[in-house]
Scaffold this motif. Structure first.
Motif, PDB file in Angstrom:
ATOM      1  N   ARG A 105     -45.066  27.372  37.604  1.00 39.88           N
ATOM      2  CA  ARG A 105     -45.557  26.024  37.893  1.00 39.88           C
ATOM      3  C   ARG A 105     -45.279  25.085  36.718  1.00 39.88           C
ATOM      4  N   ALA A 106     -45.462  25.591  35.510  1.00 36.02           N
ATOM      5  CA  ALA A 106     -45.239  24.750  34.331  1.00 36.02           C
ATOM      6  C   ALA A 106     -43.761  24.426  34.147  1.00 36.02           C
ATOM      7  N   GLN A 107     -42.900  25.440  34.249  1.00 32.03           N
ATOM      8  CA  GLN A 107     -41.484  25.255  33.942  1.00 32.03           C
ATOM      9  C   GLN A 107     -40.700  24.580  35.066  1.00 32.03           C
ATOM     10  N   LEU A 108     -41.075  24.842  36.295  1.00 30.57           N
ATOM     11  CA  LEU A 108     -40.270  24.364  37.419  1.00 30.57           C
ATOM     12  C   LEU A 108     -40.861  23.153  38.128  1.00 30.57           C
ATOM     13  N   VAL A 109     -42.134  22.842  37.847  1.00 28.87           N
ATOM     14  CA  VAL A 109     -42.768  21.696  38.505  1.00 28.87           C
ATOM     15  C   VAL A 109     -43.331  20.707  37.486  1.00 28.87           C
ATOM     16  N   HIS A 110     -44.203  21.202  36.615  1.00 34.92           N
ATOM     17  CA  HIS A 110     -44.917  20.287  35.716  1.00 34.92           C
ATOM     18  C   HIS A 110     -43.980  19.575  34.742  1.00 34.92           C
TER      19      HIS A 110
END
Length: 330
Positions: A105-110
Protein backbone atom coordinates in the motif's frame (compact mmCIF):
# COMPACT_ATOMS: atom_id res chain seq x y z
CA UNK A 1 -5.30 3.34 -6.60
CA UNK A 2 -8.56 4.65 -8.08
CA UNK A 3 -10.19 4.95 -4.68
CA UNK A 4 -7.23 6.82 -3.20
CA UNK A 5 -6.76 9.08 -6.23
CA UNK A 6 -10.41 10.09 -6.53
CA UNK A 7 -10.36 12.79 -3.84
CA UNK A 8 -7.20 14.64 -4.97
CA UNK A 9 -8.22 14.51 -8.64
CA UNK A 10 -11.74 15.74 -7.99
CA UNK A 11 -10.47 18.59 -5.82
CA UNK A 12 -7.87 19.56 -8.41
CA UNK A 13 -10.13 19.46 -11.46
CA UNK A 14 -13.70 19.71 -10.24
CA UNK A 15 -13.50 21.81 -7.06
CA UNK A 16 -14.51 18.79 -5.00
CA UNK A 17 -17.65 18.09 -7.05
CA UNK A 18 -18.33 14.71 -8.60
CA UNK A 19 -16.51 13.76 -11.77
CA UNK A 20 -18.40 11.78 -14.38
CA UNK A 21 -18.14 10.63 -17.96
CA UNK A 22 -20.76 11.78 -20.49
CA UNK A 23 -22.12 8.23 -20.46
CA UNK A 24 -21.66 5.32 -18.10
CA UNK A 25 -20.22 5.39 -14.61
CA UNK A 26 -16.61 6.32 -15.30
CA UNK A 27 -14.74 9.53 -14.63
CA UNK A 28 -14.04 12.35 -17.05
CA UNK A 29 -11.45 11.63 -19.74
CA UNK A 30 -8.69 13.64 -18.04
CA UNK A 31 -9.07 11.92 -14.66
CA UNK A 32 -9.31 8.50 -16.30
CA UNK A 33 -6.11 9.20 -18.20
CA UNK A 34 -4.32 10.37 -15.06
CA UNK A 35 -5.29 7.36 -12.96
CA UNK A 36 -4.45 4.98 -15.82
CA UNK A 37 -0.97 6.51 -16.02
CA UNK A 38 -0.55 6.14 -12.27
CA UNK A 39 -1.62 2.50 -12.39
CA UNK A 40 0.80 1.75 -15.21
CA UNK A 41 3.64 3.50 -13.40
CA UNK A 42 3.03 1.49 -10.22
CA UNK A 43 2.74 -1.73 -12.20
CA UNK A 44 5.97 -0.99 -14.07
CA UNK A 45 7.71 -0.22 -10.78
CA UNK A 46 6.56 -3.51 -9.27
CA UNK A 47 7.44 -5.47 -12.42
CA UNK A 48 10.90 -3.95 -12.45
CA UNK A 49 11.42 -4.84 -8.79
CA UNK A 50 10.32 -8.44 -9.38
CA UNK A 51 12.83 -8.63 -12.25
CA UNK A 52 15.60 -7.74 -9.80
CA UNK A 53 15.84 -3.97 -10.21
CA UNK A 54 14.68 -3.16 -6.68
CA UNK A 55 14.52 0.60 -6.03
CA UNK A 56 17.15 1.91 -3.66
CA UNK A 57 17.29 4.54 -0.95
CA UNK A 58 19.62 7.54 -1.14
CA UNK A 59 22.22 5.54 0.76
CA UNK A 60 22.13 2.82 -1.88
CA UNK A 61 20.20 0.27 0.17
CA UNK A 62 17.21 -1.61 -1.30
CA UNK A 63 13.86 -0.14 -0.24
CA UNK A 64 12.78 -2.45 2.56
CA UNK A 65 9.06 -2.21 1.84
CA UNK A 66 9.51 -3.17 -1.81
CA UNK A 67 11.71 -6.08 -0.77
CA UNK A 68 8.89 -7.32 1.49
CA UNK A 69 6.39 -7.11 -1.36
CA UNK A 70 8.64 -8.95 -3.79
CA UNK A 71 9.49 -11.67 -1.28
CA UNK A 72 5.83 -12.37 -0.66
CA UNK A 73 4.84 -12.36 -4.33
CA UNK A 74 7.69 -14.77 -5.11
CA UNK A 75 6.76 -17.12 -2.26
CA UNK A 76 4.91 -20.39 -2.67
CA UNK A 77 1.95 -19.09 -0.65
CA UNK A 78 1.27 -16.31 -3.12
CA UNK A 79 0.61 -18.72 -5.98
CA UNK A 80 -2.71 -19.87 -4.52
CA UNK A 81 -3.93 -16.51 -3.23
CA UNK A 82 -6.93 -14.72 -4.70
CA UNK A 83 -5.74 -11.38 -6.09
CA UNK A 84 -9.26 -9.91 -5.97
CA UNK A 85 -9.47 -10.57 -2.23
CA UNK A 86 -6.15 -8.86 -1.61
CA UNK A 87 -7.22 -5.94 -3.80
CA UNK A 88 -10.15 -5.29 -1.45
CA UNK A 89 -7.83 -5.41 1.56
CA UNK A 90 -5.36 -3.13 -0.19
CA UNK A 91 -8.02 -0.40 -0.34
CA UNK A 92 -8.51 -0.49 3.42
CA UNK A 93 -6.34 1.53 5.77
CA UNK A 94 -7.25 -0.27 8.98
CA UNK A 95 -4.50 -1.77 11.10
CA UNK A 96 -3.82 -5.46 11.50
CA UNK A 97 -2.83 -6.14 7.89
CA UNK A 98 0.13 -8.30 7.04
CA UNK A 99 3.46 -6.45 6.77
CA UNK A 100 3.81 -7.10 3.04
CA UNK A 101 0.32 -5.70 2.39
CA UNK A 102 1.09 -2.50 4.31
CA UNK A 103 4.34 -2.25 2.37
CA UNK A 104 2.49 -2.70 -0.94
CA UNK A 105 0.00 0.00 0.00
CA UNK A 106 2.82 2.40 0.84
CA UNK A 107 5.00 1.71 -2.21
CA UNK A 108 2.36 1.22 -4.89
CA UNK A 109 -0.42 3.57 -3.74
CA UNK A 110 0.59 6.05 -1.06
CA UNK A 111 3.93 7.31 -2.37
CA UNK A 112 2.85 7.59 -6.04
CA UNK A 113 -0.10 9.73 -4.93
CA UNK A 114 1.89 12.13 -2.75
CA UNK A 115 1.03 15.75 -3.68
CA UNK A 116 -1.20 14.46 -6.50
CA UNK A 117 -3.64 17.34 -6.11
CA UNK A 118 -0.99 20.02 -6.49
CA UNK A 119 0.84 18.13 -9.23
CA UNK A 120 -2.40 17.80 -11.18
CA UNK A 121 -3.20 21.49 -10.84
CA UNK A 122 0.26 22.43 -12.01
CA UNK A 123 0.21 20.02 -14.96
CA UNK A 124 -3.25 21.19 -16.05
CA UNK A 125 -2.18 24.82 -15.76
CA UNK A 126 0.92 24.24 -17.88
CA UNK A 127 -1.13 22.33 -20.46
CA UNK A 128 -3.45 25.30 -20.95
CA UNK A 129 -0.49 27.68 -21.25
CA UNK A 130 -0.18 28.92 -17.67
CA UNK A 131 3.04 29.17 -15.72
CA UNK A 132 4.36 26.16 -13.83
CA UNK A 133 5.73 28.44 -11.10
CA UNK A 134 3.74 31.68 -11.26
CA UNK A 135 4.99 32.81 -7.85
CA UNK A 136 8.59 32.56 -9.05
CA UNK A 137 7.78 34.44 -12.26
CA UNK A 138 6.09 37.27 -10.40
CA UNK A 139 8.95 37.54 -7.90
CA UNK A 140 11.87 37.16 -10.31
CA UNK A 141 10.92 37.75 -13.96
CA UNK A 142 12.18 40.95 -15.54
CA UNK A 143 8.77 41.80 -17.00
CA UNK A 144 7.25 41.68 -13.49
CA UNK A 145 9.69 44.22 -12.02
CA UNK A 146 7.10 47.06 -11.97
CA UNK A 147 4.69 44.83 -10.05
CA UNK A 148 7.23 44.31 -7.28
CA UNK A 149 7.11 48.01 -6.44
CA UNK A 150 3.91 47.24 -4.51
CA UNK A 151 4.61 44.37 -2.08
CA UNK A 152 0.95 44.14 -1.04
CA UNK A 153 -0.25 44.03 -4.63
CA UNK A 154 2.36 41.42 -5.52
CA UNK A 155 1.29 39.20 -2.63
CA UNK A 156 -2.34 39.58 -3.71
CA UNK A 157 -1.50 38.54 -7.28
CA UNK A 158 0.39 35.45 -6.16
CA UNK A 159 -2.46 34.47 -3.87
CA UNK A 160 -5.00 35.12 -6.62
CA UNK A 161 -3.23 32.92 -9.18
CA UNK A 162 -3.19 29.95 -6.83
CA UNK A 163 -6.79 30.61 -5.80
CA UNK A 164 -7.82 30.54 -9.44
CA UNK A 165 -6.10 27.18 -9.84
CA UNK A 166 -7.90 25.85 -6.79
CA UNK A 167 -11.20 27.28 -8.09
CA UNK A 168 -11.93 29.12 -4.88
CA UNK A 169 -15.50 30.50 -5.03
CA UNK A 170 -14.44 34.13 -4.45
CA UNK A 171 -10.77 34.33 -5.47
CA UNK A 172 -10.70 38.14 -5.55
CA UNK A 173 -11.58 38.48 -1.86
CA UNK A 174 -8.49 39.74 0.00
CA UNK A 175 -8.03 37.68 3.20
CA UNK A 176 -7.95 39.46 6.54
CA UNK A 177 -4.46 38.30 7.48
CA UNK A 178 -3.02 39.79 4.29
CA UNK A 179 -4.84 43.08 4.89
CA UNK A 180 -3.63 43.24 8.48
CA UNK A 181 -0.07 42.47 7.45
CA UNK A 182 -0.03 45.49 5.14
CA UNK A 183 -2.30 47.72 7.23
CA UNK A 184 -5.09 47.95 4.66
CA UNK A 185 -8.81 48.45 5.07
CA UNK A 186 -11.19 46.31 3.03
CA UNK A 187 -11.79 49.16 0.60
CA UNK A 188 -8.08 49.89 0.23
CA UNK A 189 -7.30 46.20 -0.24
CA UNK A 190 -9.94 45.86 -2.94
CA UNK A 191 -8.56 48.91 -4.72
CA UNK A 192 -4.99 47.62 -4.49
CA UNK A 193 -6.09 44.24 -5.83
CA UNK A 194 -7.73 45.92 -8.80
CA UNK A 195 -4.71 48.12 -9.44
CA UNK A 196 -2.40 45.11 -9.28
CA UNK A 197 -4.60 43.24 -11.77
CA UNK A 198 -4.56 46.17 -14.18
CA UNK A 199 -0.77 46.45 -13.85
CA UNK A 200 -0.32 42.73 -14.44
CA UNK A 201 -2.50 42.80 -17.52
CA UNK A 202 -0.53 45.74 -18.90
CA UNK A 203 2.84 44.16 -18.08
CA UNK A 204 2.13 40.71 -19.52
CA UNK A 205 -1.28 40.12 -21.16
CA UNK A 206 -0.38 36.51 -21.98
CA UNK A 207 0.45 35.67 -18.36
CA UNK A 208 -2.74 37.42 -17.26
CA UNK A 209 -4.90 35.47 -19.71
CA UNK A 210 -3.34 32.08 -18.95
CA UNK A 211 -3.23 32.38 -15.17
CA UNK A 212 -6.19 34.61 -14.32
CA UNK A 213 -8.49 33.36 -17.03
CA UNK A 214 -9.53 36.40 -19.07
CA UNK A 215 -9.21 36.17 -22.86
CA UNK A 216 -6.72 38.64 -24.33
CA UNK A 217 -8.62 40.90 -26.68
CA UNK A 218 -5.68 42.97 -27.84
CA UNK A 219 -7.67 46.20 -27.72
CA UNK A 220 -6.31 49.09 -25.73
CA UNK A 221 -8.40 51.39 -23.58
CA UNK A 222 -8.42 55.11 -24.09
CA UNK A 223 -7.15 56.76 -20.92
CA UNK A 224 -9.40 59.26 -19.14
CA UNK A 225 -8.13 62.72 -18.34
CA UNK A 226 -7.41 61.91 -14.69
CA UNK A 227 -4.62 59.25 -14.46
CA UNK A 228 -5.79 58.08 -11.03
CA UNK A 229 -9.30 57.67 -12.38
CA UNK A 230 -7.84 55.61 -15.22
CA UNK A 231 -6.16 53.21 -12.81
CA UNK A 232 -9.32 52.80 -10.74
CA UNK A 233 -11.68 52.32 -13.66
CA UNK A 234 -9.37 49.96 -15.52
CA UNK A 235 -8.81 47.93 -12.35
CA UNK A 236 -12.52 47.60 -11.65
CA UNK A 237 -13.25 46.73 -15.27
CA UNK A 238 -10.45 44.15 -15.50
CA UNK A 239 -11.47 42.51 -12.25
CA UNK A 240 -15.13 42.32 -13.28
CA UNK A 241 -14.25 40.96 -16.71
CA UNK A 242 -11.97 38.33 -15.21
CA UNK A 243 -14.76 37.14 -12.90
CA UNK A 244 -17.35 37.02 -15.68
CA UNK A 245 -14.97 35.31 -18.09
CA UNK A 246 -14.21 32.67 -15.48
CA UNK A 247 -17.92 32.17 -14.85
CA UNK A 248 -18.91 31.89 -18.52
CA UNK A 249 -15.93 30.16 -20.13
CA UNK A 250 -16.10 26.38 -20.00
CA UNK A 251 -13.10 24.13 -19.49
CA UNK A 252 -12.40 21.29 -21.87
CA UNK A 253 -13.72 18.00 -20.53
CA UNK A 254 -15.71 19.50 -17.67
CA UNK A 255 -18.82 17.57 -16.53
CA UNK A 256 -22.06 18.17 -18.39
CA UNK A 257 -23.63 19.55 -15.22
CA UNK A 258 -21.01 22.31 -15.08
CA UNK A 259 -21.54 23.15 -18.75
CA UNK A 260 -25.29 23.33 -18.17
CA UNK A 261 -24.74 25.63 -15.20
CA UNK A 262 -22.66 27.97 -17.34
CA UNK A 263 -25.41 28.07 -19.96
CA UNK A 264 -27.85 29.06 -17.22
CA UNK A 265 -25.58 31.89 -16.10
CA UNK A 266 -25.21 33.06 -19.70
CA UNK A 267 -28.99 33.31 -19.94
CA UNK A 268 -29.19 35.35 -16.73
CA UNK A 269 -26.35 37.67 -17.73
CA UNK A 270 -27.86 38.12 -21.19
CA UNK A 271 -31.09 39.24 -19.50
CA UNK A 272 -29.17 41.67 -17.29
CA UNK A 273 -27.43 43.08 -20.36
CA UNK A 274 -30.71 43.40 -22.23
CA UNK A 275 -32.18 45.38 -19.36
CA UNK A 276 -29.07 47.55 -19.20
CA UNK A 277 -29.34 48.25 -22.93
CA UNK A 278 -32.94 49.40 -22.58
CA UNK A 279 -34.61 46.25 -23.87
CA UNK A 280 -37.42 44.47 -22.07
CA UNK A 281 -36.16 41.66 -19.87
CA UNK A 282 -36.74 40.11 -16.46
CA UNK A 283 -33.39 38.82 -15.15
CA UNK A 284 -34.87 37.73 -11.82
CA UNK A 285 -37.44 35.52 -13.53
CA UNK A 286 -34.69 34.08 -15.71
CA UNK A 287 -32.57 33.37 -12.62
CA UNK A 288 -35.49 31.64 -10.92
CA UNK A 289 -36.06 29.47 -13.99
CA UNK A 290 -32.46 28.77 -15.00
CA UNK A 291 -30.72 28.57 -11.63
CA UNK A 292 -33.54 27.06 -9.62
CA UNK A 293 -33.53 29.83 -7.00
CA UNK A 294 -36.38 31.27 -5.01
CA UNK A 295 -37.20 34.88 -6.03
CA UNK A 296 -35.45 36.41 -3.00
CA UNK A 297 -32.19 34.57 -3.66
CA UNK A 298 -32.53 35.17 -7.38
CA UNK A 299 -32.80 38.92 -6.78
CA UNK A 300 -29.59 38.91 -4.74
CA UNK A 301 -27.78 36.87 -7.39
CA UNK A 302 -28.95 39.19 -10.16
CA UNK A 303 -27.88 42.22 -8.15
CA UNK A 304 -24.34 40.87 -7.81
CA UNK A 305 -24.20 39.99 -11.50
CA UNK A 306 -25.52 43.44 -12.40
CA UNK A 307 -22.64 45.08 -10.52
CA UNK A 308 -20.17 42.93 -12.46
CA UNK A 309 -21.84 43.68 -15.79
CA UNK A 310 -21.84 47.40 -15.06
CA UNK A 311 -18.14 47.34 -14.19
CA UNK A 312 -17.16 45.12 -17.11
CA UNK A 313 -19.26 47.00 -19.64
CA UNK A 314 -22.70 46.01 -20.88
CA UNK A 315 -21.59 45.52 -24.48
CA UNK A 316 -18.61 43.36 -23.49
CA UNK A 317 -20.69 41.24 -21.11
CA UNK A 318 -23.44 40.86 -23.71
CA UNK A 319 -20.92 39.53 -26.23
CA UNK A 320 -19.49 37.10 -23.66
CA UNK A 321 -22.99 35.81 -22.87
CA UNK A 322 -23.71 35.19 -26.55
CA UNK A 323 -20.49 33.30 -27.34
CA UNK A 324 -20.62 29.53 -26.84
CA UNK A 325 -17.76 28.65 -24.45
CA UNK A 326 -14.94 26.43 -25.66
CA UNK A 327 -15.55 22.77 -25.09
CA UNK A 328 -19.35 23.05 -25.21
CA UNK A 329 -21.11 21.53 -28.16
CA UNK A 330 -23.55 23.43 -30.27
Amino acid sequence: MRVAARGPLHRARHAGRSCGAPTGHGWCAECEETVDDLLLESFARLRSALDGATPETRSGQPVREMVLVCEHLASADARNEDAATWAVKLRRTAGGDEPWLRAARAQLVHYPLLHLEERTRRADAVRRGASARPDRDLRQAAWAAPLRNDPAGLEMLILLVFRMRRRVPDPFQVPDDLRDRHGLTRTEASRRMGTALASLRAANPGFFAANIGEPVTGHGVEAPVDPQESITKDADRDQARAILARLLTARAGEPMACAARRRSYRAVIAAVCALGAGRRADPIAVAVRELGLIPEHAARRVRRLAFLVAAAGVEWADQMAEVTPAGVGA
